[in-house]
Design a protein around this motif. Sequence first.
Motif, short mmCIF file in Angstrom:
data_model
loop_
_atom_site.label_atom_id
_atom_site.label_comp_id
_atom_site.label_asym_id
_atom_site.label_seq_id
_atom_site.Cartn_x
_atom_site.Cartn_y
_atom_site.Cartn_z
N ILE A 21 -10.37 54.23 22.93
CA ILE A 21 -9.90 53.84 21.60
C ILE A 21 -9.72 55.11 20.78
O ILE A 21 -10.63 55.94 20.67
CB ILE A 21 -10.90 52.90 20.91
N THR A 22 -8.52 55.26 20.21
CA THR A 22 -8.18 56.49 19.48
C THR A 22 -7.68 56.13 18.09
O THR A 22 -6.80 55.27 17.94
CB THR A 22 -7.08 57.28 20.22
N ALA A 23 -8.23 56.77 17.09
CA ALA A 23 -7.77 56.64 15.71
C ALA A 23 -7.16 57.96 15.26
O ALA A 23 -7.81 59.00 15.36
CB ALA A 23 -8.92 56.24 14.78
N ARG A 24 -5.93 57.92 14.78
CA ARG A 24 -5.24 59.11 14.28
C ARG A 24 -4.92 58.91 12.81
O ARG A 24 -4.27 57.92 12.44
CB ARG A 24 -3.96 59.38 15.06
N VAL A 25 -5.35 59.85 11.97
CA VAL A 25 -5.12 59.76 10.53
C VAL A 25 -4.43 61.04 10.07
O VAL A 25 -5.03 62.11 10.09
CB VAL A 25 -6.44 59.57 9.75
N PRO A 26 -3.14 60.97 9.67
CA PRO A 26 -2.46 62.16 9.14
C PRO A 26 -3.11 62.60 7.84
O PRO A 26 -3.51 61.79 7.01
CB PRO A 26 -1.02 61.69 8.92
N LEU A 27 -3.20 63.92 7.66
CA LEU A 27 -3.81 64.50 6.46
C LEU A 27 -2.85 65.45 5.80
O LEU A 27 -2.06 66.13 6.46
CB LEU A 27 -5.10 65.26 6.82
#
Length: 419
Positions: free
Chosen positions: A403-409
């Motif tokens: 499970i991968t969560a990607r959050v652009p910053l």
Amino acid sequence: MSTASARQAADRADGQRAVRDFVAADRELALLRELIEATSRGPRVEPLAAAAARMIIDSIGADVCFVHVLDDGDRSLTLAGATPPFDSEVGRVTLPLGSGISGWVASHRQPVVITDHKESDPRYLPVSALCSADFTSMVSVPMETDPGGLVGELSVHTVQRRQFTPRDVELLQVIGRLIAGALHPARLLRQLVARQRAHEGYVEQVIEAQENERRRLAGDIHDGISQRLITLAYRLDAAAQAVHGDVGEASEQLGAARELVGLTLEEARAAISGLRPPVLDDLGLAGGLASLARSIPQIDVEVQLADSRLPEHVELALYRIAQECLQNVVKHAQASVARLSFTLNDDVAILEIVDDGVGFNSAEHPLGNSETRGYGLLSMTERAELVGGRLTIRSRPGLGTAITARVPLQPRHLRAPGA
């Protein structure tokens, strides 16, 4: 003059007009090519307006050009492009729609030609930043497009007196329509970006307000309920020691009460941790994830954590995702090993949890199988999307789950450790 001489003179005049018309047509074709090229560089309002202003000056031979674009509220005009020396005023000059000659042209969607004495025109409004009094003659035309409607206004000015011709006005109107066609999608994109930023800001404010309220509740529980329970426990201990004689029943009741107090105290502490994990305030996301991994003795959790601070609402979302995910691993995956990693890559925060458990067919059940669907995968997905990120689930039967969560910053969101 003989008839033959007159005919020759007329032919020469016709030839000169044909040459001038050819040159003018060639100039307009070159202008069209330049506008198309400027549009192809990208849909941004200011670069398009600046390029258009330069092209108009080259095309019509005026001294200065101003391009005003309608703001997102359709109530005022903002200077979006200008030729030197006024290009430094771009974005700093705003006119209410209907105010001044430019505002009148935009609101009435009619061109205005002033040969001289523009200060005597009742629509005239001096703008000190643009030194408009230094110019004598001007032409102002609306920029319109179909179906977008009004986009803005453009005007050219000359220091010397000039009698602008109907052809000059027509050329500017054609240019105005071309520029409007290019600026309209740029305005739409700007509005979309502004709304997206406003939405992100709203979400951030909502989450911050929630966290502030949770901190307050956690403080109230800690300073009120927990302290009173601790005091009650001391008093019960003292009462048990003070009882003399046949105290079997009393001791039993006191023991039960003491046990109840202990359970209540544990629940209060769990509630505090659930409202706002204190470890995030003390150690940051990396320290919090490491502590979370150590708190799960059922499986071996390997960690790889970047020591970087993120905005509080992003750190909380990633922590909760990791917490929910590891709980799922313990309850449903039948795994012996899990790997927890937190990294930053090109201004994207990446949280990944991989286990060696039983897995499931993620192609058929993108949010988990029938056993795990009700245990937080949807919640994790919503948490990621709430902070502008995305959650992906990869799994196959017998091959574990990732499970991968990607959050652009944004770069401004990155903080040094401890900052």
